[in-house]
Structure formats: structure tokens, C-alpha cells
Scaffold this active site. Structure first.
Site, PDB file in Angstrom:
ATOM      1  N   ARG A  20      -4.120  36.973  15.517  1.00  0.00           N
ATOM      2  CA  ARG A  20      -3.879  36.444  14.163  1.00  0.00           C
ATOM      3  C   ARG A  20      -4.790  37.191  13.207  1.00  0.00           C
ATOM      4  O   ARG A  20      -5.987  37.370  13.480  1.00  0.00           O
ATOM      5  CB  ARG A  20      -4.171  34.942  14.100  1.00  0.00           C
ATOM      6  CG  ARG A  20      -4.164  34.409  12.671  1.00  0.00           C
ATOM      7  CD  ARG A  20      -4.227  32.910  12.605  1.00  0.00           C
ATOM      8  NE  ARG A  20      -2.965  32.308  13.032  1.00  0.00           N
ATOM      9  CZ  ARG A  20      -2.694  31.008  12.942  1.00  0.00           C
ATOM     10  NH1 ARG A  20      -3.595  30.175  12.460  1.00  0.00           N
ATOM     11  NH2 ARG A  20      -1.525  30.545  13.341  1.00  0.00           N
TER      12      ARG A  20
ATOM     13  N   HIS B  71       5.164  34.436  11.470  1.00  0.00           N
ATOM     14  CA  HIS B  71       4.536  33.640  12.524  1.00  0.00           C
ATOM     15  C   HIS B  71       5.647  33.348  13.541  1.00  0.00           C
ATOM     16  O   HIS B  71       6.146  32.231  13.637  1.00  0.00           O
ATOM     17  CB  HIS B  71       3.974  32.352  11.931  1.00  0.00           C
ATOM     18  CG  HIS B  71       3.039  31.592  12.821  1.00  0.00           C
ATOM     19  ND1 HIS B  71       2.853  31.879  14.164  1.00  0.00           N
ATOM     20  CD2 HIS B  71       2.236  30.519  12.558  1.00  0.00           C
ATOM     21  CE1 HIS B  71       1.966  31.036  14.668  1.00  0.00           C
ATOM     22  NE2 HIS B  71       1.581  30.207  13.721  1.00  0.00           N
TER      23      HIS B  71
ATOM     24  N   LYS C 100     -18.671  44.712  11.800  1.00  0.00           N
ATOM     25  CA  LYS C 100     -19.397  45.982  11.598  1.00  0.00           C
ATOM     26  C   LYS C 100     -18.478  47.057  11.041  1.00  0.00           C
ATOM     27  O   LYS C 100     -18.879  48.210  10.879  1.00  0.00           O
ATOM     28  CB  LYS C 100     -19.967  46.474  12.933  1.00  0.00           C
ATOM     29  CG  LYS C 100     -20.864  45.493  13.650  1.00  0.00           C
ATOM     30  CD  LYS C 100     -21.249  46.054  15.026  1.00  0.00           C
ATOM     31  CE  LYS C 100     -21.696  44.938  15.955  1.00  0.00           C
ATOM     32  NZ  LYS C 100     -21.716  45.392  17.352  1.00  0.00           N
TER      33      LYS C 100
ATOM     34  N   ARG D  46      -3.705  24.853  16.494  1.00  0.00           N
ATOM     35  CA  ARG D  46      -2.550  24.792  17.382  1.00  0.00           C
ATOM     36  C   ARG D  46      -2.264  26.119  18.081  1.00  0.00           C
ATOM     37  O   ARG D  46      -2.057  26.159  19.300  1.00  0.00           O
ATOM     38  CB  ARG D  46      -1.291  24.399  16.593  1.00  0.00           C
ATOM     39  CG  ARG D  46      -1.147  22.928  16.345  1.00  0.00           C
ATOM     40  CD  ARG D  46      -0.535  22.698  15.001  1.00  0.00           C
ATOM     41  NE  ARG D  46      -1.488  23.085  13.983  1.00  0.00           N
ATOM     42  CZ  ARG D  46      -2.448  22.265  13.507  1.00  0.00           C
ATOM     43  NH1 ARG D  46      -2.481  21.022  13.924  1.00  0.00           N
ATOM     44  NH2 ARG D  46      -3.332  22.675  12.627  1.00  0.00           N
ATOM     45  N   THR D  47      -2.203  27.197  17.325  1.00  0.00           N
ATOM     46  CA  THR D  47      -1.704  28.447  17.895  1.00  0.00           C
ATOM     47  C   THR D  47      -2.636  28.952  18.993  1.00  0.00           C
ATOM     48  O   THR D  47      -2.202  29.240  20.111  1.00  0.00           O
ATOM     49  CB  THR D  47      -1.527  29.497  16.781  1.00  0.00           C
ATOM     50  OG1 THR D  47      -0.755  28.921  15.742  1.00  0.00           O
ATOM     51  CG2 THR D  47      -0.829  30.730  17.311  1.00  0.00           C
TER      52      THR D  47
HETATM   53  N1   CP Z   1       1.015  25.938  13.002  1.00  0.00           N
HETATM   54  C1   CP Z   1      -0.120  26.700  13.063  1.00  0.00           C
HETATM   55  O1   CP Z   1      -0.062  27.935  13.033  1.00  0.00           O
HETATM   56  O2   CP Z   1      -1.260  25.977  13.166  1.00  0.00           O
HETATM   57  P1   CP Z   1      -2.710  26.620  13.313  1.00  0.00           P
HETATM   58  O3   CP Z   1      -3.024  27.345  12.028  1.00  0.00           O
HETATM   59  O4   CP Z   1      -3.624  25.447  13.557  1.00  0.00           O
HETATM   60  O5   CP Z   1      -2.680  27.573  14.468  1.00  0.00           O
END
Ligand code: CP
Length: 322
Positions: free
Chosen positions: A107, A135, A86, A56-57
Site C-alpha cells: 500500500r 484498491h 532514508k 483491515r487490508t
Molecule cells: N477497507 C480498507 O482498505 O481498510 P483499511 O484502510 O483499514 O485497510
């Protein structure tokens, strides 16, 4: 280095007026539809650096940037296929990629790592999840979904359920709820995944009513929002603790019978058994609408970060025109 860069690192940086402004703009963008050109990010490049898996993100950020008319460059498996493999530090990677892009979305499995990357670059950085810490854009989507679905963010009773220790989405949403008024939060978690005391204290200091309970069925009839989460297997140091945390709270047809008719069920997804697919057709199951809302919300956020926001979009109150 510019000192006015609009990084998004934590929900602690957001206040009510900004939230309503963002939600209204997201609503506007959502109505434009997939094929209508927006163009507010034309000529800009967004880099997505994902050192952990995502559906999703990453994809909704990339869809959002594409719909705004911008371009995307991506390191999808950054831990394995970028020069992190590396031994390059995230700071060095960010410094280099900031020379290729106008906005970084990162991320990473380590708490605080995205903030470290942001500290060495002069382009905006979005924290797309840093370990078990935060998040923030997921929490924005969650509160935006509550606003869209229920027409308000105040006077609500909300249960956060499941992995409140390692679940960064639940942690960020809890902290963002400090911007709401007259809110009751039930924390429902197995002993090994209870919410950290610092967050509980922060909520109480902000005036929220907070109660920890293990009886989801008892509180279900009082809820406006049931926010279910996955037990974060990847964050556990041993299999036994993970097993102890699993299977306590499952949203199924029986539980849905105890929820009010106007309540909603949210989940940041992915789910792995904590919501029975048999409830997906219940209109209160809002988690796929929640995931869809990610594109419009992230479009609005990207406009703000690139400082390309149309000037006329300013809100004065939190009432949602439905
Ligand atoms: N909600 C969420 O962060 O989903 P993903 O891990 O698929 O990005």
C-alpha cells in the site's frame, strides 16, 4: 524476469469466470473455520509493505496467509520505519524484499507506485491501495459480499455514495461492476467528490446504466446495494474543500426506512460519521460481514497468486449455492 507473474494491480484484469472461481473457493475456505489447517501456502512467505495506515487490508492479508500455513514479514509503518525514510525508492525496496518473500502486498500513497514496484520484481505483487487510484482486492471483497448476501451479481441496482473522486475502493468497485450484467449504478456525491469522467465513460461503454444524482432518498427505494464511503480527508489539498464534501449523505435510521427490506448497506470502512452506529443492528447493515469476508477472499487470492490453487475448483456459472 518471469513474464507470467500473477500480479494484482487493477480490477481491469479480472473477468467473470475468474471472479466466480475465486468466490467459490473463498466460500470453501470460509467454511473451514479458524482452527482448521489449510496448508496450501506452507513454506511460503508474504511481505506486507504499508506506506499508509491500514487495519483491515494488512491484518486480513496476514490472517489469510497465516491460515493458509504460510509466514508473514511486515513493514507496518513503512514510510517511517523502512529505508524509505532514508530516501530509498519503492522500486529498490521491492527488489530487495522480493529476495526475502514469495509474495508482496504493498500500500502506497502514490497512484501507479505499486505497478512500478511490480515491474521490477519476479514475485507476485498485490496492490493494497495506491493513492486515489485503485484498491482491487477491496473491490473483490465487495462483489464477493454482494454475491454471498444477495445470491447474484447481475440485475442489481447499486448506489455508490460519498467520496467517488478520491475513494479508491469506490473507483475499483465501479470498474469491477463492468463484469456484471443488467446493472444500474447511481453515483451520489457532493460536487467536489464526483466520480472521474473516465470511470463513468468506462461503465457506460460496458453497457451499465449510470446516473448521477444528489437525491439519495429518492433512489433509496430502488436499491439492492447502498455502498457508502468515507470522505478521504488525507487526499484533499485544502481544509475548505474537505469541509464542503462532508456531511451530505449519512446512512441513519431515517434513510434505512426508505431502503427495501432485502437491500444491503456496504462500506469498505473505516467509517467516520457517514453511517450512524444506530443502524448497525439492522440485518441489512452488512459492512462488518463484508470486512470479515476479506480473510476468505484473500486466502483464495493468495492461493491463486502462488499457483497453489487446488485444481478441482473450477466454476461454470455465477449461481451461488446458498
Ligand atoms: N477497507 C480498507 O482498505 O481498510 P483499511 O484502510 O483499514 O485497510
Amino acid at each position: 524476469m518471469r513474464s507470467t507473474v500473477n500480479h494484482v494491480l487493477s480490477v481491469a484484469q479480472f473477468e467473470r469466470p475468474f471472479l466466480f472461481e475465486l468466490f467459490r473457493r473463498a466460500d470453501e475456505l470460509a467454511t473451514l473455520g479458524a482452527r482448521e489447517a489449510v496448508g496450501t501456502a506452507k513454506g511460503a512467505i508474504m511481505a506486507t509493505l504499508f506506506y499508509e495506515p491500514s487495519t483491515r487490508t494488512r491484518l486480513s492479508f496476514e490472517a489469510a496467509m497465516t491460515r493458509l500455513g504460510g509466514a508473514v514479514i511486515s513493514a507496518e509503518y513503512a514510510a517511517a520505519t523502512s529505508s524509505a525514510a532514508k530516501g530509498e525508492s519503492i522500486e529498490d525496496t521491492a527488489r530487495v524484499v522480493a529476495g526475502y518473500a514469495d509474495l508482496l502486498v504493498i500500500r502506497h500513497p502514490e497512484a501507479g507506485s505499486v505497478a512500478r514496484a511490480a515491474s521490477v520484481v519476479d514475485v507476485p505483487v498485490i496492490n493494497a491501495g495506491d493513492g486515489a487510484n485503485e484498491h482491487p482486492t477491496q473491490a473483490l471483497i465487495d462483489l464477493y459480499t454482494i454475491w454471498r448476501e444477495l445470491g447474484r451479481i447481475d440485475g442489481l441496482t447499486i448506489a455508490l455514495v460519498g467520496d467517488l473522486r478520491y475513494g479508491r475502493a469506490a473507483r475499483s468497485l465501479a470498474r469491477l461492476l463492468t463484469q456484471t450484467v443488467d446493472t444500474t449504478v447511481f453515483l451520489v456525491a457532493p460536487p467536489v467528490t464526483r466520480m472521474a469522467p473516465d470511470v463513468v465513460n468506462e461503465l457506460r461503454a460496458a453497457g451499465l446504466r449510470v446516473e448521477e444524482t444528489d437525491d439519495l432518498y429518492a433512489i433509496a427505494p430502488t436499491l439492492d446495494v447502498l455502498y457508502q464511503t468515507r470522505i478521504q480527508r488525507e487526499r484533499f489539498s485544502d481544509a475548505e474543500s474537505y469541509t464542503q464534501a462532508c456531511g451530505h449523505y449519512v446512512v441513519n435510521r431515517e434513510l434505512m426506512q426508505h431502503l427495501p427490506s432485502e437491500a444491503i448497506v456496504l462500506h469498505p470502512l473505516p467509517r467516520v460519521g457517514e453511517i450512524d452506529p444506530a443502524v448497525d443492528d439492522d440485518r441489512r447493515a452488512a459492512y462488518f460481514r463484508q470486512a470479515r469476508n476479506g480473510v476468505a477472499l484473500r486466502m483464495a487470492l493468495i492461493e491463486w497468486m502462488l499457483q497453489r490453487r487446488p485444481a478441482e475448483v473450477v466454476s461454470s456459472n455465477g449461481h451461488h449455492r446458498r
